[in-house]
Motif scaffolding. Structure first.
Motif, PDB file in Angstrom:
ATOM      1  N   GLU A 152       0.819  -1.207   0.000  1.00 62.92           N
ATOM      2  CA  GLU A 152       0.000   0.000   0.000  1.00 62.92           C
ATOM      3  C   GLU A 152       0.854   1.259   0.000  1.00 62.92           C
ATOM      4  OE1 GLU A 152      -1.293   3.510   1.609  1.00 62.92           O
ATOM      5  OE2 GLU A 152      -0.348   2.121   3.054  1.00 62.92           O
ATOM      6  N   LYS A 153       1.906   1.262   0.809  1.00 56.87           N
ATOM      7  CA  LYS A 153       2.721   2.472   0.941  1.00 56.87           C
ATOM      8  C   LYS A 153       3.396   2.840  -0.381  1.00 56.87           C
ATOM      9  CE  LYS A 153       5.969   4.761   4.056  1.00 56.87           C
ATOM     10  NZ  LYS A 153       6.797   5.408   3.031  1.00 56.87           N
ATOM     11  N   LEU A 154       3.760   1.842  -1.175  1.00 59.32           N
ATOM     12  CA  LEU A 154       4.347   2.109  -2.482  1.00 59.32           C
ATOM     13  C   LEU A 154       3.394   2.922  -3.353  1.00 59.32           C
ATOM     14  CD1 LEU A 154       6.909   1.368  -4.174  1.00 59.32           C
ATOM     15  CD2 LEU A 154       5.587  -0.552  -5.086  1.00 59.32           C
ATOM     16  N   VAL A 155       2.123   2.595  -3.292  1.00 60.75           N
ATOM     17  CA  VAL A 155       1.103   3.323  -4.050  1.00 60.75           C
ATOM     18  C   VAL A 155       0.902   4.724  -3.481  1.00 60.75           C
ATOM     19  CG1 VAL A 155      -1.369   3.359  -4.624  1.00 60.75           C
ATOM     20  CG2 VAL A 155      -0.082   1.216  -4.778  1.00 60.75           C
ATOM     21  N   ARG A 156       0.802   4.819  -2.166  1.00 62.89           N
ATOM     22  CA  ARG A 156       0.568   6.123  -1.533  1.00 62.89           C
ATOM     23  C   ARG A 156       1.742   7.066  -1.777  1.00 62.89           C
ATOM     24  NH1 ARG A 156       1.208   6.705   4.220  1.00 62.89           N
ATOM     25  NH2 ARG A 156       1.038   4.433   4.254  1.00 62.89           N
ATOM     26  N   ASP A 157       2.958   6.551  -1.666  1.00 65.33           N
ATOM     27  CA  ASP A 157       4.131   7.388  -1.918  1.00 65.33           C
ATOM     28  C   ASP A 157       4.166   7.867  -3.361  1.00 65.33           C
ATOM     29  OD1 ASP A 157       4.944   7.097   0.692  1.00 65.33           O
ATOM     30  OD2 ASP A 157       6.536   5.637   0.257  1.00 65.33           O
ATOM     31  N   ALA A 158       3.797   6.986  -4.294  1.00 63.55           N
ATOM     32  CA  ALA A 158       3.772   7.380  -5.704  1.00 63.55           C
ATOM     33  C   ALA A 158       2.730   8.466  -5.943  1.00 63.55           C
ATOM     34  CB  ALA A 158       3.480   6.172  -6.583  1.00 63.55           C
ATOM     35  N   PHE A 159       1.581   8.340  -5.303  1.00 63.97           N
ATOM     36  CA  PHE A 159       0.531   9.345  -5.442  1.00 63.97           C
ATOM     37  C   PHE A 159       1.009  10.713  -4.935  1.00 63.97           C
ATOM     38  CE2 PHE A 159      -2.748  11.610  -2.939  1.00 63.97           C
ATOM     39  CZ  PHE A 159      -3.454  12.166  -3.998  1.00 63.97           C
ATOM     40  N   TYR A 160       1.585  10.724  -3.736  1.00 70.53           N
ATOM     41  CA  TYR A 160       2.010  12.010  -3.193  1.00 70.53           C
ATOM     42  C   TYR A 160       3.179  12.613  -3.964  1.00 70.53           C
ATOM     43  CZ  TYR A 160      -1.194  12.078   0.728  1.00 70.53           C
ATOM     44  OH  TYR A 160      -2.339  12.146   1.501  1.00 70.53           O
ATOM     45  N   ALA A 161       4.037  11.771  -4.528  1.00 74.35           N
ATOM     46  CA  ALA A 161       5.104  12.294  -5.384  1.00 74.35           C
ATOM     47  C   ALA A 161       4.514  12.982  -6.618  1.00 74.35           C
ATOM     48  CB  ALA A 161       6.050  11.176  -5.805  1.00 74.35           C
ATOM     49  N   CYS A 162       3.473  12.372  -7.201  1.00 72.05           N
ATOM     50  CA  CYS A 162       2.796  12.993  -8.341  1.00 72.05           C
ATOM     51  C   CYS A 162       2.088  14.281  -7.917  1.00 72.05           C
ATOM     52  CB  CYS A 162       1.771  12.026  -8.938  1.00 72.05           C
ATOM     53  SG  CYS A 162       2.478  10.562  -9.700  1.00 72.05           S
ATOM     54  N   LEU A 163       1.473  14.248  -6.725  1.00 66.18           N
ATOM     55  CA  LEU A 163       0.742  15.428  -6.268  1.00 66.18           C
ATOM     56  C   LEU A 163       1.670  16.608  -6.050  1.00 66.18           C
ATOM     57  CD1 LEU A 163      -2.230  16.052  -5.608  1.00 66.18           C
ATOM     58  CD2 LEU A 163      -1.711  15.585  -3.207  1.00 66.18           C
ATOM     59  N   GLU A 164       2.911  16.344  -5.648  1.00 68.83           N
ATOM     60  CA  GLU A 164       3.891  17.424  -5.455  1.00 68.83           C
ATOM     61  C   GLU A 164       4.096  18.200  -6.743  1.00 68.83           C
ATOM     62  OE1 GLU A 164       5.533  18.634  -2.892  1.00 68.83           O
ATOM     63  OE2 GLU A 164       4.691  17.246  -1.409  1.00 68.83           O
ATOM     64  N   ASP A 165       4.018  17.542  -7.874  1.00 68.26           N
ATOM     65  CA  ASP A 165       4.237  18.207  -9.156  1.00 68.26           C
ATOM     66  C   ASP A 165       3.157  19.230  -9.476  1.00 68.26           C
ATOM     67  OD1 ASP A 165       6.499  16.698  -9.525  1.00 68.26           O
ATOM     68  OD2 ASP A 165       5.495  15.170 -10.736  1.00 68.26           O
ATOM     69  N   PHE A 166       2.010  19.113  -8.782  1.00 71.24           N
ATOM     70  CA  PHE A 166       0.897  20.022  -9.065  1.00 71.24           C
ATOM     71  C   PHE A 166       0.693  21.029  -7.948  1.00 71.24           C
ATOM     72  CE2 PHE A 166       0.062  16.061 -11.292  1.00 71.24           C
ATOM     73  CZ  PHE A 166      -0.141  16.519 -12.583  1.00 71.24           C
ATOM     74  N   SER A 167       1.570  21.004  -6.960  1.00 73.24           N
ATOM     75  CA  SER A 167       1.401  21.901  -5.813  1.00 73.24           C
ATOM     76  C   SER A 167       1.949  23.294  -6.124  1.00 73.24           C
ATOM     77  CB  SER A 167       2.111  21.330  -4.586  1.00 73.24           C
ATOM     78  OG  SER A 167       1.564  20.082  -4.236  1.00 73.24           O
TER      79      SER A 167
END
Length: 416
Positions: A401-416
């Motif tokens: 699960e954490k692999l998915v969550r970390d990937a999501f937040y890494a992508c979200l950083e690009d839009f912050s």
């Protein structure tokens, strides 16, 4: 490109089709989440899983993959549901927030004012908020639980009321693995004008209005072939395949008389959590461990809170309490059952220094035995759900699960 309504355009969805490994869609810019999700399925670490993530009201990740059961004959479909164990506590937290918002009771109200029998053995000053934050010392009860008795809420709640607390209420918190659901159900039942208990209240006031596949008590009419079956573990697996489970907890779960044994092995008696994956338990609607849900349904529920709670009539005052969190127990965060720190709050778990599962402290949600996680982060406008039918042997931050969550937040950083 901003993958949210704030850009004025809906997120561009990229279809994902990798056969049995991963299917679904992600918004443009979130493709790495699909790669991370597929990794767990392809490696065999997850038999089957599903993940739905919403940001600012848009679904940016909607993935499912793997198999419904160990036969590998039926692929996990987009709207399939599974037993979600302690993610159910979040559902009970949601129902309680709706009940408080409607004035049925208040978080700072003594439980005994609603349920007089509860005052036995010095529990008279325990507030609703303390009870829902797992500080009441009612993790283990003397009542013998079984598949035959789990549905007898009247008898179980009478036993909870007369139970001597496992610790001085308010001093500590501890995983109320089953009792949290019955406590909330009795509070709702005693104050609801229609006398409903938690399963009916949840169905009629929350899941029904939102139109989501989330159930506390699976209807007879639900198609059973839409259920992903649990591939569980036995107690021996906690030793053989030990990951992040605290060693003291691993040992105490096997030692009769310890609080962990009395809490977590009633009713399982060393059979492992997979023993609850049966039709008899699905129907009961046990409010701490018996929820049945799809990832899409869980994300939609939490998105209602990520957007402020208005869809369910949750008041700003209640939302403020949920985001701020209940006060810590007087003697710190160490869970008296799980033997590790945990921050329980109004039916949910909150981020804290040792487990910052979201980017902001406003988040609230729940994790479950085996690795599943669902939460919202109102400040970040995120609703997240990752569920699996292959139970891992960790505490939280399941690596799949954490692999998915970390990937999501890494992508979200690009839009912050």
């Amino acid at each position: 490109m901003q993958p949210s309504k704030s850009s004025g355009q809906p997120a561009v969805r990229q279809t994902v089709d990798r056969g049995s490994w991963t299917r679904g869609a992600v918004a443009e810019g979130f493709e790495p989440v699909a790669h991370a999700f597929s990794a767990a399925i392809q490696s065999g670490a997850a038999l089957g899983a599903a993940c739905t993530i919403m940001h600012r009201g848009e679904t940016v990740v909607d993935l499912h993959g793997g198999w419904k059961d160990r036969s590998h004959e039926s692929a996990w479909a987009a709207d399939d549901i599974t037993l979600v164990y302690s993610l159910t506590k979040g559902l009970t937290g949601i129902a309680s927030a709706v009940a408080v918002s409607r004035g049925l009771f208040a978080y700072d109200e003594p439980v005994a004012d609603i349920w007089p029998e509860f005052a036995a053995h010095g529990k008279g000053s325990v507030t609703v908020g303390e009870a829902l934050s797992e500080q009441a010392g009612l993790a283990a009860i003397d009542f013998k639980l079984s598949l035959e008795t789990l549905g007898d809420e009247k008898a179980i709640c009478a036993a909870i009321a007369r139970q001597k607390p496992n610790w001085v209420p308010g001093d500590h918190s501890g995983n109320h693995a089953y009792t949290l659901g019955w406590i909330a159900s009795e509070l709702i039942h005693r104050r609801d004008p229609y006398g409903r208990r938690l399963p009916q209240f949840f169905a009629e006031e929350i899941a029904g209005p939102l139109g989501v596949d989330v159930y506390l008590g699976l209807p007879d009419t639900f198609e059973r072939d839409r259920i992903a079956r649990i591939d569980g573990f036995g107690m021996q697996d906690l030793f053989i395949h030990h990951t992040t489970m605290p060693w003291p907890l691993t040992f105490e779960m096997c030692l009769p008389g310890t609080l962990a044994f009395r809490t977590l092995n009633n009713p399982l008696i060393l059979e492992g959590p997979g023993a609850l994956d049966c039709d008899e338990f699905w129907r009961i609607g046990q409010g701490a461990a018996g929820g049945m849900a799809s990832a899409r349904g869980l994300a939609a529920l939490y998105n209602a809170f990520a957007e402020g709670g208005e869809k369910l009539g949750v008041t700003p005052e209640v939302m403020s309490l949920l985001t701020q969190g209940h006060r810590y127990p007087r003697k710190g965060l160490k869970d008296q059952v799980l033997t590790a720190n945990m921050y329980y709050s109004y039916g949910f778990e909150k981020p804290f220094s040792e487990w910052e599962y979201a980017r902001t402290s406003s988040a609230f949600g729940s994790f479950a035995v085996g690795g599943s996680l669902a939460f919202c982060d109102p400040q970040d406008s995120v609703a997240y759900a990752w569920i699996t039918n292959k139970l891992g042997t960790g505490k939280w931050d399941d690596p799949r699960e954490k692999l998915v969550r970390d990937a999501f937040y890494a992508c979200l950083e690009d839009f912050s």
